[in-house]
Design a protein around this motif. Structure first.
Motif, PDB file in Angstrom:
ATOM      1  N   TYR A   1       0.835  -1.208   0.000  1.00  0.00           N
ATOM      2  CA  TYR A   1       0.000   0.000   0.000  1.00  0.00           C
ATOM      3  C   TYR A   1       0.869   1.257   0.000  1.00  0.00           C
ATOM      4  CZ  TYR A   1      -3.155   3.664   1.567  1.00  0.00           C
ATOM      5  OH  TYR A   1      -3.852   4.836   1.673  1.00  0.00           O
ATOM      6  N   LYS A   2       1.876   1.295   0.854  1.00  0.00           N
ATOM      7  CA  LYS A   2       2.750   2.469   0.923  1.00  0.00           C
ATOM      8  C   LYS A   2       3.507   2.664  -0.387  1.00  0.00           C
ATOM      9  CE  LYS A   2       3.578   2.497   5.930  1.00  0.00           C
ATOM     10  NZ  LYS A   2       4.617   2.338   6.985  1.00  0.00           N
ATOM     11  N   TYR A   3       3.942   1.563  -0.959  1.00  0.00           N
ATOM     12  CA  TYR A   3       4.676   1.626  -2.225  1.00  0.00           C
ATOM     13  C   TYR A   3       3.765   2.139  -3.340  1.00  0.00           C
ATOM     14  CZ  TYR A   3       7.922  -0.009  -5.877  1.00  0.00           C
ATOM     15  OH  TYR A   3       8.783  -0.098  -6.945  1.00  0.00           O
ATOM     16  N   ASP A   4       2.547   1.641  -3.373  1.00  0.00           N
ATOM     17  CA  ASP A   4       1.562   2.084  -4.357  1.00  0.00           C
ATOM     18  C   ASP A   4       1.306   3.581  -4.225  1.00  0.00           C
ATOM     19  OD1 ASP A   4      -0.884   1.456  -6.231  1.00  0.00           O
ATOM     20  OD2 ASP A   4      -1.740   2.518  -4.515  1.00  0.00           O
ATOM     21  N   GLN A   5       1.131   4.046  -3.009  1.00  0.00           N
ATOM     22  CA  GLN A   5       0.854   5.463  -2.788  1.00  0.00           C
ATOM     23  C   GLN A   5       2.040   6.336  -3.186  1.00  0.00           C
ATOM     24  OE1 GLN A   5      -2.268   6.861  -1.624  1.00  0.00           O
ATOM     25  NE2 GLN A   5      -2.689   4.820  -2.426  1.00  0.00           N
ATOM     26  N   TRP A   6       3.238   5.876  -2.893  1.00  0.00           N
ATOM     27  CA  TRP A   6       4.438   6.645  -3.249  1.00  0.00           C
ATOM     28  C   TRP A   6       4.532   6.834  -4.763  1.00  0.00           C
ATOM     29  CZ3 TRP A   6       9.717   4.372  -4.462  1.00  0.00           C
ATOM     30  CH2 TRP A   6      10.672   5.385  -4.620  1.00  0.00           C
ATOM     31  N   LEU A   7       4.359   5.748  -5.497  1.00  0.00           N
ATOM     32  CA  LEU A   7       4.454   5.847  -6.953  1.00  0.00           C
ATOM     33  C   LEU A   7       3.309   6.675  -7.528  1.00  0.00           C
ATOM     34  CD1 LEU A   7       5.474   2.190  -7.903  1.00  0.00           C
ATOM     35  CD2 LEU A   7       6.957   4.197  -7.759  1.00  0.00           C
ATOM     36  N   LYS A   8       2.105   6.403  -7.065  1.00  0.00           N
ATOM     37  CA  LYS A   8       0.918   7.047  -7.627  1.00  0.00           C
ATOM     38  C   LYS A   8       0.830   8.525  -7.280  1.00  0.00           C
ATOM     39  CE  LYS A   8      -2.963   5.830  -5.758  1.00  0.00           C
ATOM     40  NZ  LYS A   8      -4.149   5.006  -5.416  1.00  0.00           N
ATOM     41  N   GLU A   9       1.158   8.867  -6.037  1.00  0.00           N
ATOM     42  CA  GLU A   9       0.943  10.234  -5.561  1.00  0.00           C
ATOM     43  C   GLU A   9       2.160  11.139  -5.730  1.00  0.00           C
ATOM     44  OE1 GLU A   9      -1.945  11.222  -4.686  1.00  0.00           O
ATOM     45  OE2 GLU A   9      -2.942   9.263  -4.600  1.00  0.00           O
ATOM     46  N   GLU A  10       3.357  10.547  -5.793  1.00  0.00           N
ATOM     47  CA  GLU A  10       4.553  11.391  -5.800  1.00  0.00           C
ATOM     48  C   GLU A  10       5.442  11.165  -7.020  1.00  0.00           C
ATOM     49  OE1 GLU A  10       5.907  12.380  -1.507  1.00  0.00           O
ATOM     50  OE2 GLU A  10       5.517  10.226  -1.502  1.00  0.00           O
ATOM     51  N   VAL A  11       5.857   9.932  -7.253  1.00  0.00           N
ATOM     52  CA  VAL A  11       6.869   9.682  -8.276  1.00  0.00           C
ATOM     53  C   VAL A  11       6.330   9.925  -9.683  1.00  0.00           C
ATOM     54  CG1 VAL A  11       8.405   7.962  -9.288  1.00  0.00           C
ATOM     55  CG2 VAL A  11       8.104   8.047  -6.803  1.00  0.00           C
ATOM     56  N   VAL A  12       5.268   9.226 -10.047  1.00  0.00           N
ATOM     57  CA  VAL A  12       4.749   9.337 -11.411  1.00  0.00           C
ATOM     58  C   VAL A  12       4.282  10.758 -11.735  1.00  0.00           C
ATOM     59  CG1 VAL A  12       2.896   8.585 -12.964  1.00  0.00           C
ATOM     60  CG2 VAL A  12       4.239   6.892 -11.702  1.00  0.00           C
ATOM     61  N   PRO A  13       3.542  11.447 -10.844  1.00  0.00           N
ATOM     62  CA  PRO A  13       3.153  12.826 -11.180  1.00  0.00           C
ATOM     63  C   PRO A  13       4.337  13.740 -11.481  1.00  0.00           C
ATOM     64  CG  PRO A  13       1.837  12.034  -9.353  1.00  0.00           C
ATOM     65  CD  PRO A  13       2.892  10.990  -9.593  1.00  0.00           C
ATOM     66  N   HIS A  14       5.449  13.535 -10.782  1.00  0.00           N
ATOM     67  CA  HIS A  14       6.619  14.384 -11.033  1.00  0.00           C
ATOM     68  C   HIS A  14       7.183  14.137 -12.428  1.00  0.00           C
ATOM     69  CE1 HIS A  14       9.775  17.106  -9.934  1.00  0.00           C
ATOM     70  NE2 HIS A  14      10.726  16.195 -10.101  1.00  0.00           N
ATOM     71  N   TRP A  15       7.208  12.874 -12.844  1.00  0.00           N
ATOM     72  CA  TRP A  15       7.701  12.570 -14.186  1.00  0.00           C
ATOM     73  C   TRP A  15       6.743  13.094 -15.253  1.00  0.00           C
ATOM     74  CZ3 TRP A  15      12.412  11.354 -15.538  1.00  0.00           C
ATOM     75  CH2 TRP A  15      13.262  10.778 -14.588  1.00  0.00           C
ATOM     76  N   VAL A  16       5.447  13.022 -14.989  1.00  0.00           N
ATOM     77  CA  VAL A  16       4.464  13.521 -15.950  1.00  0.00           C
ATOM     78  C   VAL A  16       4.581  15.038 -16.098  1.00  0.00           C
ATOM     79  CG1 VAL A  16       1.989  13.851 -16.358  1.00  0.00           C
ATOM     80  CG2 VAL A  16       2.849  11.622 -15.620  1.00  0.00           C
ATOM     81  N   GLU A  17       4.733  15.728 -14.985  1.00  0.00           N
ATOM     82  CA  GLU A  17       4.723  17.190 -15.003  1.00  0.00           C
ATOM     83  C   GLU A  17       6.052  17.794 -15.451  1.00  0.00           C
ATOM     84  OE1 GLU A  17       3.630  18.165 -11.021  1.00  0.00           O
ATOM     85  OE2 GLU A  17       1.696  17.127 -11.171  1.00  0.00           O
ATOM     86  N   SER A  18       7.160  17.147 -15.098  1.00  0.00           N
ATOM     87  CA  SER A  18       8.465  17.781 -15.323  1.00  0.00           C
ATOM     88  C   SER A  18       9.447  16.916 -16.095  1.00  0.00           C
ATOM     89  CB  SER A  18       9.094  18.149 -13.965  1.00  0.00           C
ATOM     90  OG  SER A  18       8.225  18.965 -13.207  1.00  0.00           O
TER      91      SER A  18
END
Length: 386
Positions: A17-34
């Protein structure tokens, strides 16, 4: 032998769950945006401060891996603009390379998008095949499937090697590697999974044969990395063993078994036991980058991606019903390591690429190429917990 089950008793569900949240909420959005240059290219990496490294050369494999990453994110509902992101990369490749065959691109460009390594590389091709498979699966992109067909035809035409397998690329080299073939194995299995076209499974069978007859060292229970043109061990690099690749092969072999029922468990358990025996830093329970077949530490550094492969291997063997280890505890531990030791505490949207011999951050840049590994571990973890 490291007794992880006795040292750690982490809750696998909570770790996932924590790993899923990290990727979904933090890692992937940063790559999408920047994570894109103005011309649509996927950037090579983020610097430690979270800014894109605009001066880095562009490895063509990164463009393929990011096509996969954004397709995967769309598949899980994390983003809604996956097709547009993939098209940006596709348009960049069309504009900046001279290739008439999709996926058969020059190996690298510089920061100004000038081709600096014009040869075609087998490793790069493997990741375009993977990306095309995922684009077909997620977006029903028939053009991507056609690209895969054209690319494998070109690989067969230009890169088919002597004594089985394929050449490293269109440039002459004295060393052949197992690594590009391992990723071709992955791509072929992916394309078969999504298309059910038996030709892709037949190609995967060729890779399995290479594993059995060349890559797997039955005496030492390791995967060999570097060979001469005739598939004999290379005199200078043949002693190198990568624990991360051994874990990666375990997962791939179990995938191959899923589609063919070919007996592979004896290979997988032997590899896993040997990684635990010779490939783990007992102080921090993370995987060394390189060791010898007898356990001599060749590189005491520890990159991020092998821990993702540990997650996949452990859960695949747990699914198979093997009871040699407490695989769930191993997987939970590996996930927790990714969330603690390899998560950038100053910028949680980033990951740390490598730890030093002292298990402290050595390389705090976040390469785009690592995102693929993080997402593949997520896929296996999510599949396991249902």
């Amino acid at each position: 032998m490291v007794q992880l089950a006795e040292k750690f008793n982490a809750d696998l569900m909570r770790s996932v769950y924590k790993y899923d949240q990290w990727l979904k909420e933090e890692v992937v959005p940063h790559w999408v945006e920047s994570g894109f240059s103005d011309n649509g290219a996927a950037i090579e990496r983020f610097l430690e401060n979270g800014e894109p490294d605009i001066y880095a050369n562009k490895r063509i494999r990164v463009q393929a891996r990011q096509m996969f990453s954004f397709s995967y994110a769309q598949h899980h509902g994390w983003i809604s603009n996956g097709p547009a992101l993939v098209q940006k990369i596709e348009s960049f490749l069309t504009a900046k390379t001279d290739s008439q065959i999709p996926g058969f691109y020059p190996h690298a460009l510089d920061a100004s998008d000038t081709v600096i390594l014009p040869h075609r590389d087998l490793y790069d091709c493997a990741f375009f095949l993977l990306a095309y498979g995922w684009r077909y699966h997620v977006f029903n992109d028939l053009n991507a499937l056609n690209n895969a067909e054209r690319l494998i035809s070109q690989i067969e035409l230009q890169l088919k090697g002597l004594k089985s397998g394929w050449d490293e690329g269109t440039i002459e080299t004295s060393v052949r590697r197992q690594n590009p073939h391992m990723h071709l194995f992955e791509a072929f299995l992916t394309l078969y999974q999504f298309t059910k076209d038996g030709r892709w499974l037949a190609y995967a069978g060729e890779m399995f044969s290479l594993f059995e007859t060349v890559f797997f060292d039955a005496d030492n229970k390791v995967v060999r990395e570097f060979f001469n043109a005739d598939w004999k061990l290379n005199a200078y690099k043949g002693h190198i063993v990568e624990p991360g690749h051994m874990m990666e092969w375990i997962w791939l072999l179990m995938q191959y078994h899923k589609f063919t029922k070919k007996p592979v468990l004896h290979y997988c358990t032997a590899l896993y036991q040997q990684v635990i025996q010779i490939g783990v830093d007992e102080d921090a329970c993370v995987l060394f980058d390189e060791v010898s077949p007898t356990g001599e530490i060749l590189k005491a550094t520890k990159r991020c991606w092998p821990m993702t492969e540990w997650v996949k291997a452990a859960l695949a063997l747990s699914k198979a019903g093997d009871t040699s280890f407490d695989y769930e505890s191993h997987a939970a531990w590996a996930l927790n390591v990714l969330l603690t030791k390899y998560r950038n505490t100053q910028n949680p949207a980033l990951y740390i690429d490598q730890l030093g011999a002292d298990n402290q951050p050595l390389e705090s840049q976040a390469p785009a190429s690592t995102l693929y590994h993080l997402l593949m571990a997520h896929a296996e973890a999510l599949s396991y917990v249902g």
